[in-house]
Design an enzyme around this catalytic site. Structure first.
Site, mmCIF file in Angstrom:
data_model
loop_
_atom_site.group_PDB
_atom_site.id
_atom_site.type_symbol
_atom_site.label_atom_id
_atom_site.label_comp_id
_atom_site.label_asym_id
_atom_site.label_seq_id
_atom_site.Cartn_x
_atom_site.Cartn_y
_atom_site.Cartn_z
ATOM 1 N N ARG A 37 0.760 -1.437 0.151
ATOM 2 C CA ARG A 37 -0.082 -0.243 0.342
ATOM 3 C C ARG A 37 1.119 0.908 0.388
ATOM 4 N NH1 ARG A 37 -1.374 1.600 4.154
ATOM 5 N NH2 ARG A 37 -1.895 -0.536 5.130
ATOM 6 N N TYR A 97 -16.030 18.484 -14.038
ATOM 7 C CA TYR A 97 -16.323 17.335 -13.958
ATOM 8 C C TYR A 97 -17.393 17.084 -12.934
ATOM 9 C CZ TYR A 97 -15.975 12.617 -14.114
ATOM 10 O OH TYR A 97 -16.292 11.158 -13.869
ATOM 11 N N ASP A 156 -7.249 20.516 -12.833
ATOM 12 C CA ASP A 156 -7.394 18.882 -14.077
ATOM 13 C C ASP A 156 -6.676 18.740 -15.026
ATOM 14 O OD1 ASP A 156 -8.649 17.026 -14.705
ATOM 15 O OD2 ASP A 156 -10.353 16.826 -13.687
ATOM 16 N N LYS A 193 -8.416 8.285 -19.106
ATOM 17 C CA LYS A 193 -8.517 8.784 -20.257
ATOM 18 C C LYS A 193 -7.252 8.769 -21.109
ATOM 19 C CE LYS A 193 -12.788 9.656 -17.859
ATOM 20 N NZ LYS A 193 -12.471 10.908 -17.472
HETATM 21 C C1 LIG Z 1 -13.143 11.416 -15.813
HETATM 22 C C2 LIG Z 1 -12.677 12.217 -14.920
HETATM 23 C C3 LIG Z 1 -12.866 12.291 -13.744
HETATM 24 C C4 LIG Z 1 -12.378 10.767 -13.019
HETATM 25 O O1 LIG Z 1 -11.996 10.402 -13.255
HETATM 26 P P1 LIG Z 1 -12.809 8.724 -12.891
HETATM 27 O O2 LIG Z 1 -10.976 8.035 -12.860
HETATM 28 O O3 LIG Z 1 -13.400 8.497 -13.685
HETATM 29 O O4 LIG Z 1 -11.530 8.941 -11.546
HETATM 30 C C5 LIG Z 1 -12.145 13.289 -12.920
HETATM 31 N N1 LIG Z 1 -11.582 14.903 -14.123
HETATM 32 C C6 LIG Z 1 -12.383 14.658 -15.419
HETATM 33 C C7 LIG Z 1 -11.696 16.058 -16.136
HETATM 34 C C8 LIG Z 1 -12.787 13.495 -16.437
HETATM 35 O O5 LIG Z 1 -13.048 13.029 -17.959
#
Ligand SMILES: *Cc1c(COP(=O)(O)O)cnc(C)c1O
Length: 396
Positions: free
Chosen positions: A45, A97, A169, A194
């Site tokens: 962990r 988001y 982000d 993504k």
């Molecule tokens: C998908 C997404 C998230 C969340 O991520 P997960 O991997 O689904 O938990 C956060 N910010 C943006 C811009 C996203 O597209």
């Protein structure tokens, strides 16, 4: 040396065996010679060699000091919010988001952390909304799904002047296009689900900090709370990152062609893409990033739910699904999917029209993608005419 060369060259060869692929250390613990005497790892962990390699790679990609890999993008966001205390405030981009909105408002507000949402595409709004309690500014640029652009360097200056942290982000841009830490941000995070992963085959998140000390704090929170990324998923993200520059380059080229095509189609109302000269912050996007990304949104002249549903069920190459950033093209209808839980008036006010469609433009041949969109748009118009045609006699 180009970024792509540097990245590929930075992925280490296994010193033990010479394996060119990073080994997957599927283990929970590490044998110690004496209590506290180990080879840098004690319990998985706290640290795992496969995850550690990913963390080094992503820290380097984002030009930061410390990388930390999480079990999801939301787990990464959660760890950043835990840097705050009860009574602190977050100032966040309004077109945020949906999952971050839910986490901030439905989980952290009850612990006494308040969130103010503003349109950060105008730096003046950020300046005016800051209070002495603001401890964290939260940006997404481009945003989801209206592709708003905020000026990272200007907002970083405002954050610094007020002694608060700036987190970006960077999921939509990816470090292949934009490095927020180099523009003055303190923290960058990704949903590695993504573009970093890039193949729609995993859920993961990463945080990178500019300073070592802040990174150690996030690492402490991760170890204390436990939201780590598994060794196999760490390996998958590393493999995805190997082709990041190549993929993102092609995503950008394809998305630009798709956006320009959409602008010419009579059924389309507005097209949202930072690479279009008509985008209100096109110049800022051009200044702070190397390209405009693979996400394109558009609304229809027939601004109805039905028209959008017609379109998203007629495309063949663009698969109807949430998520983005993979090799395969995806289409989604935010009003009915990701933004369904947001009250209608609030959603419309944020620029998410009933007919807004979001495309994650993939890596298929772009002529095929354009043809797919064209046939779906034409069918959408045609079906609408048929429906109207049928209802006229009934009304007479
Ligand atoms: C998908 C997404 C998230 C969340 O991520 P997960 O991997 O689904 O938990 C956060 N910010 C943006 C811009 C996203 O597209």
């Amino acid at each position: 040396m180009s970024n792509a060369t540097q990245l590929i060259n930075s992925i280490p060869v296994d010193p033990l065996t010479g394996a060119i692929s990073v080994p997957i250390y599927q283990t929970s613990t590490f044998v110690q010679e004496a209590p506290g005497v180990n080879k840098g790892f004690d319990y998985a962990r706290t640290g795992n060699p496969t995850r550690a390699t990913l963390e080094q790679i992503i820290a380097q990609l984002e030009n930061g000091k410390v990388g930390i890999a999480f079990g999801s993008g939301l787990a990464a966001i959660d760890a950043i919010v835990k840097l705050l205390q009860s009574g602190d405030e977050i100032l966040a981009v309004d077109d945020i988001y949906g999952g971050a909105f839910r986490l901030f408002t439905q989980v952290y507000e009850k612990f006494g952390i308040k969130v103010n949402f503003v349109d950060t595409s105008d730096v003046e709004n950020v300046f005016n909304a800051i209070t002495p309690k603001t401890k964290l500014i939260w940006l997404e640029t481009p945003t989801n799904p209206t592709l708003k652009i905020s000026d990272i360097a200007s907002i970083a200056k405002v954050a610094k002047a007020h002694g608060c942290l700036l987190c970006v982000d960077n999921t939509f841009a990816s470090p292949a296009l934009q490095q927020p830490l180099s523009l003055g941000a303190d923290i960058v995070m990704h949903s590695a689900t993504k573009y970093l992963g890039g193949h729609c085959d995993l859920i993961a998140g990463v945080v990178v900090t500019k300073e070592k000390e802040l990174g150690e704090k996030v690492k402490f929170i991760q170890n204390a709370c436990g939201a780590i990324l598994a060794p196999f998923d760490s390996w998958l993200v590393i493999r995805g990152i190997e082709t990041l520059h190549l993929r993102v380059k092609q995503h950008c080229l394809n998305a630009q062609v798709v956006a320009e095509f959409l602008e010419t189609h009579p059924a389309v109302d507005k097209v949202f893409y930072p690479g279009l000269k008509t985008h209100p912050n096109h110049d800022i996007a051009k200044k702070q990033s190397k390209g405009f990304g693979g996400i394109v949104s558009f609304s229809l002249k027939d601004d109805t739910n039905e028209a959008a549903v017609q379109f998203v069920t007629q495309t063949k190459l663009f698969k109807l699904a949430e998520s983005l950033g993979g090799v395969k093209s995806l289409v989604s209808h935010p009003a009915n999917m990701t933004h369904k839980t947001i009250p209608v008036e609030k959603r419309r006010a944020a620029g998410v029209a009933d007919s807004l469609v979001r495309l994650s433009v993939g890596l298929e041949e772009v002529e095929d993608l354009v043809a797919d969109i064209e046939q779906a748009l034409n069918k959408t118009i045609q079906n609408k005419k048929n429906i109207q045609h049928k209802t006229v006699p009934a009304n007479c």
